[in-house]
Design an enzyme around this catalytic site. Structure first.
Site, PDB file in Angstrom:
ATOM      1  N   ASP A  33       1.021  -1.343   0.299  1.00  0.00           N
ATOM      2  CA  ASP A  33       0.149   0.234   0.204  1.00  0.00           C
ATOM      3  C   ASP A  33       1.012   0.813   0.755  1.00  0.00           C
ATOM      4  O   ASP A  33       1.909   1.333   1.035  1.00  0.00           O
ATOM      5  CB  ASP A  33      -0.972  -0.360   1.156  1.00  0.00           C
ATOM      6  CG  ASP A  33      -2.178   0.134   1.183  1.00  0.00           C
ATOM      7  OD1 ASP A  33      -2.192   1.253   0.134  1.00  0.00           O
ATOM      8  OD2 ASP A  33      -3.258   0.101   1.230  1.00  0.00           O
TER       9      ASP A  33
ATOM     10  N   ASP B  84      -3.000   5.309  -2.172  1.00  0.00           N
ATOM     11  CA  ASP B  84      -4.300   5.432  -1.209  1.00  0.00           C
ATOM     12  C   ASP B  84      -3.916   6.626  -2.048  1.00  0.00           C
ATOM     13  O   ASP B  84      -3.516   7.844  -2.380  1.00  0.00           O
ATOM     14  CB  ASP B  84      -3.459   5.940   0.087  1.00  0.00           C
ATOM     15  CG  ASP B  84      -4.419   5.999   1.221  1.00  0.00           C
ATOM     16  OD1 ASP B  84      -5.295   5.589   0.668  1.00  0.00           O
ATOM     17  OD2 ASP B  84      -4.126   7.220   1.373  1.00  0.00           O
TER      18      ASP B  84
ATOM     19  N   GLU C 165      -6.221   4.270  -5.418  1.00  0.00           N
ATOM     20  CA  GLU C 165      -7.318   4.561  -5.532  1.00  0.00           C
ATOM     21  C   GLU C 165      -8.399   6.070  -5.562  1.00  0.00           C
ATOM     22  O   GLU C 165      -7.395   7.165  -5.519  1.00  0.00           O
ATOM     23  CB  GLU C 165      -7.335   4.152  -3.861  1.00  0.00           C
ATOM     24  CG  GLU C 165      -8.733   4.931  -2.778  1.00  0.00           C
ATOM     25  CD  GLU C 165      -8.526   5.413  -1.608  1.00  0.00           C
ATOM     26  OE1 GLU C 165      -9.618   5.184  -1.175  1.00  0.00           O
ATOM     27  OE2 GLU C 165      -7.310   5.800  -1.147  1.00  0.00           O
TER      28      GLU C 165
ATOM     29  N   HIS D 100     -11.139  -2.286   3.150  1.00  0.00           N
ATOM     30  CA  HIS D 100     -11.782  -2.119   4.742  1.00  0.00           C
ATOM     31  C   HIS D 100     -11.674  -0.704   4.835  1.00  0.00           C
ATOM     32  O   HIS D 100     -12.089  -0.153   6.118  1.00  0.00           O
ATOM     33  CB  HIS D 100      -9.285  -2.079   5.087  1.00  0.00           C
ATOM     34  CG  HIS D 100      -8.760  -1.012   4.033  1.00  0.00           C
ATOM     35  ND1 HIS D 100      -8.779  -0.600   2.831  1.00  0.00           N
ATOM     36  CD2 HIS D 100      -8.456   0.613   4.680  1.00  0.00           C
ATOM     37  CE1 HIS D 100      -7.899   0.145   2.576  1.00  0.00           C
ATOM     38  NE2 HIS D 100      -7.611   1.381   3.753  1.00  0.00           N
ATOM     39  N   ASP D 101     -12.687  -0.102   3.804  1.00  0.00           N
ATOM     40  CA  ASP D 101     -12.818   0.963   4.723  1.00  0.00           C
ATOM     41  C   ASP D 101     -14.777   0.809   4.414  1.00  0.00           C
ATOM     42  O   ASP D 101     -15.297   1.700   4.398  1.00  0.00           O
ATOM     43  CB  ASP D 101     -12.746   2.067   3.309  1.00  0.00           C
ATOM     44  CG  ASP D 101     -10.567   2.950   3.598  1.00  0.00           C
ATOM     45  OD1 ASP D 101     -10.578   2.610   5.048  1.00  0.00           O
ATOM     46  OD2 ASP D 101     -10.444   3.820   2.909  1.00  0.00           O
TER      47      ASP D 101
END
Length: 542
Positions: free
Chosen positions: A98, A199, A241, A315-316
């Site tokens: 990440d 990210d 993302e 995860h969000d």
């Protein structure tokens, strides 16, 4: 389009804090992941996307990084990390790191230096502005509530933070910042990782003075430079993302001719259960027709100028089986429905840990049970605005990020086999019935459905390369589409409802053979098809 290994791959996201604890401190760690690689190999995945494991004070669960070339103490050491990369590579599994480079932690040495004064060489690594009439420079808001500007008493200036005030934004207009990032990326690429998930990468071209955060004018210049100076020299997967992406924007990122990224995460389908123009907490029911339209648009509009990522969870996001499925009487059927529907589409599928065993959301009754900074900030902000506690907790139970972060349920022993200590976040009490051990012992489990789908993708080029077409003439609850490739046609049909539905598609004749089904279906006659609740299957047709 030149064929790439990641087009036939399936990715599994690990949120390390919640995956497996190996030393009893209640926090998942790198050693825990190494110990579970056999399980992931059995599932059949090709890639692990690892949420951040870098050194971090953990203000935002590791997305606030204080040292990009060191490992968080709770997770282990760099020697553990090197061992994980090597052990995974031996099993044919690549590790995608990440990459969090829109911002750092306020404990990063660059920011510690930057705060020392306006003439510090690191000052310009971040975005500082003078007050305007004694106030913040403008009314830009942080994603985590409140102003995106934080006042620094020492220097009398504000710094920008689009997330927590402990996550100051990097100044990408400074060439030195970009060079530091390329150097760090190459450090990891040289260790043999399989790529990067980036990210909030669409924010690095921000122009805060005029209120532009996403998709700034220099964004694609920066990404092309990143490609050229780092991962473009390696055969790796890169996924951005990009919350604001349209298909046209996605092509800018992922058209191979542009030399930017492999693919992006787009979130258009993910916003369908919030009220138009409101926050994600302002709920509305999902309209299946909208979901069909948006997924079909992304399936068809990229053509050969881009590549899709396919996902329901991360995860969000809350767990899909609780969000749009039925996590009570039809949990297994609806979990398999989401799997079959997504994995037979065109693109690279992403599985979020626990999705493959049908894990569910974990409702709470009090804010003291919440760990997630976004939910906590929203709770206090809305309480002050006059919302009731019940209304706010309802939104958190439906959409809060902790739903995805409860520890992975390995077996029916205490804490679901995640830890021998006290878990950092509560374990979902349904771990005694929903866990990996039960799934592996039951040939009809959600796990084996995912395993079959992953193998189907490896064995059938039609899934990877075939054309997609939505079958429009169905009632709203039926999501049906065709895949066509080199004279072969598959039909995928899903009933998004807890009621039986009938379907009439005589144009397709009789099916040749059922490829996969969540109800042991043997045969499909398209002139009179009765679908059970959440029934989903794929067939080859003559």
């Amino acid at each position: 389009m030149e064929k790439k290994w990641w087009q036939t791959s399936v990715v599994y996201q690990i949120y390390p804090r919640s995956f497996q604890d190996s030393n009893g401190d209640g926090i998942g760690d790198i050693r825990g992941i190494i110990n579970r690689l056999d399980y992931l190999q059995k599932l059949g995945i090709d890639v692990i996307w690892l949420s951040p494991v870098y050194k971090s004070p953990n203000d935002d669960n590791g997305y606030d990084i204080s040292d990009y070339q060191d490992i968080m103490d709770e997770f282990g050491t760099m020697a553990d990390m090197d061992e994980l990369i090597a052990a995974a590579n031996e099993k044919g599994i690549k590790i995608v790191m990440d990459l969090v480079v829109n911002h750092t932690s306020d404990e990063h040495k660059w920011f510690i230096e930057a705060k020392k004064g306006k003439d510090n060489p690191y000052r310009d690594y971040y975005i500082w502005r003078d007050p305007v009439n004694g106030e913040a420079p403008n009314d830009l808001k942080s994603t985590f509530s409140g102003s995106a500007w934080e006042y620094d008493e020492e220097s009398g200036q504000y710094f920008l933070h689009l997330f927590s005030k402990r996550q100051p934004d990097l100044n990408w207009e400074n060439k030195k910042v970009r060079e530091e990032v390329w150097k760090m990326m190459n450090y990891w690429l040289d260790k043999g990782i399989g790529g990067f998930r980036m990210d909030v990468i669409d924010l690095v071209g921000k122009q805060p003075d005029i209120g532009i955060t996403g998709n700034g004018p220099k964004l694609h210049d920066y990404i092309r430079e990143m490609n050229e100076k780092s991962f473009g020299n390696y055969d790796v997967l890169t996924v951005g993302e990009t919350w604001g992406a349209t298909p046209e924007i996605a092509k800018l990122y992922s058209n191979p001719a542009r030399k930017e990224l492999s693919m992006v995460f787009q979130f258009e389908h993910i916003g369908l259960d919030k009220q138009e123009g409101k926050q994600k907490w302002d709920l509305k029911p999902l309209e299946i027709n909208q979901l069909k339209t948006i997924l079909a648009k992304w399936q068809t509009s990229l053509g050969n100028e881009g590549w899709n990522s396919l996902f329901w969870n991360n995860h969000d996001l809350p767990r899909i089986v609780s969000r749009w499925g039925n996590d009570k009487e039809y949990r297994v059927e609806s979990a398999k429905m989401f799997a079959i529907l997504l994995h037979l589409m065109k693109g690279t599928p992403y599985i979020y840990q626990g999705e493959e065993i049908g894990m569910t959301n974990c409702p709470i009754t009090d804010i003291s049970q919440v760990n997630d900074i976004e939910s906590i900030n929203m709770y206090h902000e809305r309480l002050a605005k006059g919302y009731t506690k019940e209304e706010i907790l309802h939104s958190i139970n439906v959409k809060g990020r902790d739903n995805a972060r409860t520890p992975l349920q390995w077996d029916d022993t205490e804490n679901g086999g995640f830890t021998t200590g006290t878990p950092w976040l509560h374990v979902n009490p349904n771990y005694t019935e929903i866990n990996v051990k039960n799934n592996l012992e039951d040939p009809n489990s959600v796990f084996y459905c995912y395993q079959s789908l992953i193998q189907l993708r490896k064995d059938n080029p039609i899934i990877v390369w075939g054309d997609f077409e939505l079958i429009e003439d169905t009632e709203e609850e039926i999501f049906a589409y065709t895949r066509k490739f080199e004279g072969e046609t598959w039909i995928v049909i899903a009933n998004f409802s807890a009621q039986e539905r009938s379907l009439n598609m005589p144009v397709f004749g009789e099916s040749e053979d059922i490829i996969i089904s969540n109800y042991h279906r043997q045969h499909a006659d398209f002139s009179k098809l009765q679908l059970k609740p959440y029934e989903t299957f794929a067939v080859r047709v003559h």
